[in-house]
Design an enzyme around this catalytic site. Structure first.
Site, PDB file in Angstrom:
ATOM      1  N   HIS A 226      11.609 -38.397   3.657  1.00 21.44           N
ATOM      2  CA  HIS A 226      11.621 -38.895   5.027  1.00 21.44           C
ATOM      3  C   HIS A 226      12.444 -40.169   5.159  1.00 21.44           C
ATOM      4  CE1 HIS A 226       7.752 -40.358   3.203  1.00 21.44           C
ATOM      5  NE2 HIS A 226       8.208 -41.515   3.655  1.00 21.44           N
ATOM      6  N   ASP A 256       9.514 -33.517  -0.299  1.00 25.21           N
ATOM      7  CA  ASP A 256       9.760 -34.788   0.387  1.00 25.21           C
ATOM      8  C   ASP A 256      10.509 -35.698  -0.577  1.00 25.21           C
ATOM      9  OD1 ASP A 256       9.736 -37.057   1.903  1.00 25.21           O
ATOM     10  OD2 ASP A 256       7.564 -37.348   1.886  1.00 25.21           O
ATOM     11  N   GLY A 343       3.327 -49.068   3.462  1.00 20.86           N
ATOM     12  CA  GLY A 343       4.285 -49.824   2.678  1.00 20.86           C
ATOM     13  C   GLY A 343       4.444 -49.325   1.259  1.00 20.86           C
ATOM     14  N   SER A 345       4.849 -46.187   0.522  1.00 18.95           N
ATOM     15  CA  SER A 345       5.605 -44.945   0.603  1.00 18.95           C
ATOM     16  C   SER A 345       6.836 -44.973  -0.293  1.00 18.95           C
ATOM     17  CB  SER A 345       6.033 -44.725   2.053  1.00 18.95           C
ATOM     18  OG  SER A 345       6.950 -43.689   2.155  1.00 18.95           O
ATOM     19  N   SER A 361       4.530 -39.814  -1.213  1.00 16.39           N
ATOM     20  CA  SER A 361       4.867 -39.162   0.043  1.00 16.39           C
ATOM     21  C   SER A 361       3.992 -39.671   1.172  1.00 16.39           C
ATOM     22  CB  SER A 361       4.709 -37.647  -0.100  1.00 16.39           C
ATOM     23  OG  SER A 361       5.004 -36.974   1.099  1.00 16.39           O
TER      24      SER A 361
END
Length: 452
Positions: A226, A256, A343, A345, A361
């Site tokens: 993403h 992802d 944060g 991620s 993810s």
């Protein structure tokens, strides 16, 4: 200490430095209440457990034994998990003749007979995808119970709740368990040390997972998909010029992950995770995760945290960021009980001995009360992008480790040394600042190396 040349820019993006992306990040609420759709709340009936010549083994050895048992058992294989307390691999068997079962026991695993075969559980997940892919739901096979575990968050109400409950019950008794969560999906926003990109909507932030060598031999890194979908150009400071460009991004769909190449081909990108306080864990190989395995996650928001793998090949459904009322589905993720917060991620999931497992993810809860976090398997990302684990442009001495060679411990460990993230933001802190240092589990805590 490294003798290699530092990149010709303000600072290297720290491996494991994690921050937020104000875009479509997965967050699934922690399941704190459960309802067994079969009505009994019990694990599937077993027809006996045999230890045979079961032997103790390290978690890092479990994937190899699992692979051998898959080939040996064939259609009778119904999943496996690592029993960390007994340090054994437990393999579920549905059917199969006595000779095959005997050989499975002699292989060193604990053999457990269960009702549902892998084919039946796989068919169940495909049915759920067709009939119950609504925002706020997730599912994965749970080898500890031999069922599919389905989770629905608090937004799944009314007709949607009836729909997923009906789909679970329609799978038949003992096939799936439905859990209800009081939380909701939300995007991962805010954070700490970061890589940045400027878009029409403003500045977005994300994290670097593992440094790799791209198929063309250039230096690159893996991060969440993403991130790559949200922006093409990335920098190590909020106001600085771009220093890396997205080569490929997958999200949503079958994963992802993003491959981002450094614009400077001379960048020395070490193969290590920065765990804070000048300490690093060398990353030497890409590895497959095993249910029950002890793992560590690094995030610059919450620091270093540990937990266990609770599921593989998980599917997560969440509200679409681009299609109001729509659903985006991501498949093939690792499910864990490791906590995470906004944060974290994109950060690395790894083992104590330097095995790269996944990229953060999304998740639920927080690191005060606990939560659930999903990770993109690194091996899948390497196969899809053609990259190999380790720093590019001389970022490591010795062989690189790619998706097709996951066994050589230390094979791709970079000889470089990490440095801090650029100081472009007032709220930036070291990626390990305030890091929680987990207590020794079965296989202990990560073994950092030196200072930087």
């Amino acid at each position: 200490m490294s003798h290699q040349r530092k990149p010709r820019r303000k600072a290297v993006m720290a491996v494991g430095g994690v921050a937020a992306l104000g875009a479509a990040a997965l967050v699934l609420p922690h399941a704190s209440a459960s309802q067994d759709a079969t009505g009994d709340g019990r694990a599937p009936r077993t027809t006996g457990t045999g230890t045979g010549t079961a032997r103790t083994l390290r978690a890092s050895d479990a994937p190899d034994l699992d692979a051998r048992l898959r080939r040996l058992l064939g259609d009778a294989f119904a999943g496996s998990y690592y029993d960390s307390g007994r340090q054994r691999l437990v393999v579920n068997v549905a059917g199969g003749d006595g000779d095959v079962i005997g050989r499975a026991k002699k292989s060193g695993a604990v053999v457990r007979r269960v009702a549902n075969s892998a084919a039946e559980l796989g068919a169940a997940t495909r049915t759920l995808k067709a009939e119950a892919a609504v925002p706020g739901t997730s599912w994965a096979v749970d080898p500890r119970t031999g069922k599919v575990l389905v989770t629905a968050d608090s937004t799944v109400t009314g007709a949607r709740w009836d729909r997923i409950r009906s789909a679970v019950r329609g799978l038949g008794p003992g096939t799936a368990t439905l859990k209800r969560s009081p939380g909701t999906f939300r995007t991962l926003a805010s954070g700490g040390d970061a890589v940045f990109s400027q878009t029409r909507g403003g500045s977005v932030r994300c994290s670097l997972g593992f440094n790799v060598t791209a198929a063309d031999g250039g230096p690159a890194f893996l991060t969440a998909g993403h991130c790559g979908v949200a922006a093409e150009k990335w920098s190590d400071t909020e106001t600085g010029g771009p220093t890396a460009t997205v080569d490929r991004a997958t999200f949503p769909g079958e994963g992802d992950f993003s491959l981002v190449t450094y614009d400077d081909p001379g960048t020395r990108a070490p193969s290590e995770v920065d765990t804070g306080d000048g300490r690093t864990v060398p990353i030497g190989r890409a590895a497959e995760a095993t249910v029950g395995q002890a793992v560590f996650r690094m995030g610059s928001t919450t620091g270093l945290h540990d937990g266990r793998v609770t599921g593989l090949d998980a599917t997560v459904n969440f509200p679409s960021e681009t299609d109001p009322g729509g659903v985006d589905t991501v498949t093939g993720l690792i499910r864990t009980d490791v906590c995470a917060e906004p944060g974290d991620s994109g950060g690395p999931l790894f083992t104590r001995d330097g095995g790269a497992l996944g990229l953060t993810s999304g998740g639920s809860g927080d690191c005060a009360g606990g939560g659930e976090t999903f990770f993109q398997p690194v091996t899948t990302a390497l196969r899809a992008t053609g990259a190999t684990l380790g720093g590019g442009a001389g970022g490591g001495e010795g062989g690189q480790t790619g998706a097709d060679d996951q066994s050589g411990a230390g094979a791709g460990a970079g000889a470089g040394v990490g440095v801090g993230v650029g100081s472009g933001s007032a709220d930036e802190t070291g990626p390990g600042a305030g890091a929680h240092r987990p207590g020794a589990a079965d296989d202990g805590t990560p073994a950092p190396t030196g200072t930087r």
